[in-house]
Design an enzyme around this catalytic site. Structure first.
Site, PDB file in Angstrom:
ATOM      1  N   HIS A  21       3.322  -6.959   4.343  1.00  0.00           N
ATOM      2  CA  HIS A  21       1.923  -6.649   4.618  1.00  0.00           C
ATOM      3  C   HIS A  21       1.565  -7.021   6.055  1.00  0.00           C
ATOM      4  CE1 HIS A  21       0.298  -5.767   0.528  1.00  0.00           C
ATOM      5  NE2 HIS A  21       1.389  -6.432   0.163  1.00  0.00           N
TER       6      HIS A  21
ATOM      7  N   GLU B 130       2.597 -11.675   5.355  1.00  0.00           N
ATOM      8  CA  GLU B 130       1.558 -11.100   6.214  1.00  0.00           C
ATOM      9  C   GLU B 130       2.033 -11.283   7.656  1.00  0.00           C
ATOM     10  OE1 GLU B 130      -1.051  -9.481   5.249  1.00  0.00           O
ATOM     11  OE2 GLU B 130      -1.501 -10.111   3.194  1.00  0.00           O
TER      12      GLU B 130
ATOM     13  N   HIS C 245       0.834  -1.196   0.000  1.00  0.00           N
ATOM     14  CA  HIS C 245       0.000   0.000   0.000  1.00  0.00           C
ATOM     15  C   HIS C 245       0.880   1.262   0.000  1.00  0.00           C
ATOM     16  CE1 HIS C 245      -3.002  -3.050   0.675  1.00  0.00           C
ATOM     17  NE2 HIS C 245      -2.345  -3.429   1.755  1.00  0.00           N
TER      18      HIS C 245
ATOM     19  N   GLU D 147      -1.936  -0.088   8.092  1.00  0.00           N
ATOM     20  CA  GLU D 147      -1.057  -1.081   7.479  1.00  0.00           C
ATOM     21  C   GLU D 147       0.021  -0.399   6.650  1.00  0.00           C
ATOM     22  OE1 GLU D 147      -1.225  -4.932   4.433  1.00  0.00           O
ATOM     23  OE2 GLU D 147      -3.047  -3.776   4.847  1.00  0.00           O
TER      24      GLU D 147
END
Length: 307
Positions: free
Chosen positions: A189, A271, A93, A130
């Site tokens: 992430h 993640e 992101h 995030e």
């Protein structure tokens, strides 16, 4: 009274003595100056590519690693096991995505279908995003890898208004290292699953051959990269593999992610935990834990690259 030969010898001796004075002074200064620049802290700054020169002081707890190109002391002394290796870090992101929702909602081709350019990502209940988390861990990871001698490139460093889109992220890894492609690409992430779902997992590319996507050459090496990172991450952080997918392996295979589908070099997503679970969120928001996360990812990348 001296004869001519005697006067010449005296003048020559005086000239030699005068020349020796500045040389001696320079030699005296060389020792202290060498001492000033031969040491330095173990961590250099997270600037892209190999660093040079003395390293700055480590960043204060809770803040991203300081910018600057300095590598670790071990790298300067020649102990650089990853010298010649190119690693692309892809911070998930972008903090600016929140202000550019129209742009990131535009779709791009990911091989199997069209998908949004990017998303805003998730956040903890307390509002820690995030995008902020991934950028912090990625910068810390860059410092560790540069300390091992690797050349590190970023897909972005919050230096653009939004994105890049998922297809561009893949192309950056494919073109890294002067066009030869990265030796490894890792996208950082944190998940946004339901409360009670805890732990980390690594996403691996599925076998995909559709449109512009052909993951056949990278499925095997990407799995090896993912397995090495998962094991090292668990050791460094003490975090358990995700309890809600992957069957307890900490590995998940997906065919819907453009960043994996369009990659031509080994690539995985990490993640690091679930931001929507309060226990995991407390870890993700802790700077000390984030440093462990960066170290674990770096250790996994290193064992993969060193074979």
């Amino acid at each position: 009274m001296y004869d001519d030969d005697t006067r010449k010898r005296r003048r020559l001796t005086k000239a030699v003595l005068l020349a020796a004075v500045p040389l001696a002074a320079a030699a005296a200064l060389a020792g202290p100056l060498t001492g000033m620049f031969s040491g330095g802290p173990a961590d250099g700054g997270p600037g892209g590519g190999r660093g040079r020169g003395a390293s700055p002081a480590p960043a204060a707890p809770g803040t991203p690693a300081a910018t600057g190109p300095g590598p670790s002391t071990s790298a300067r002394s020649g102990a650089a096991p990853l010298a010649g290796k190119v690693v692309v870090i892809d911070p998930g992101h972008n903090p600016g995505n929140f202000q550019h929702t129209a742009e990131i909602n535009e779709t791009v081709d990911v091989g199997t279908h069209r998908k949004e350019c990017d998303t805003t990502g998730t956040s903890t209940n307390a509002g820690y995003t995030e995008a902020a988390f991934t950028l912090d861990v990625s910068r810390r990871l860059r410092v560790v890898l540069q300390g091992k001698g690797a050349t590190v490139e970023f897909t972005h460093d919050a230096d653009r208004p939004f994105g890049p889109c998922v297809d561009e992220r893949a192309r950056i890894g494919n073109a890294a290292g002067g066009g030869e492609g990265a030796d490894a690409v890792v996208s950082v992430h944190a998940d946004g699953s339901a409360a009670g779902n805890r732990g980390h997992h690594v996403i691996l590319p599925a076998l995909v051959k559709a449109g512009a996507a052909d993951t056949a050459p990278i499925v095997g090496p990407s799995r090896t990269l993912g397995e090495r990172i998962q094991a090292a991450f668990a050791r460094a952080t003490g975090s358990a593999p995700a309890n809600y997918l992957g069957g307890g392996t900490g590995l998940d295979v997906r065919d819907d992610l453009g960043g994996l589908n369009l990659s031509t070099v080994p690539k995985v997503f990490v993640e690091c935990g679930n931001m929507r679970d309060p226990d995991d969120a407390a870890l993700l928001a802790d700077a000390t834990w984030r440093q462990k996360a960066a170290q674990g990812i770096a250790d996994g990348i290193s064992t993969y690259l060193l074979g």
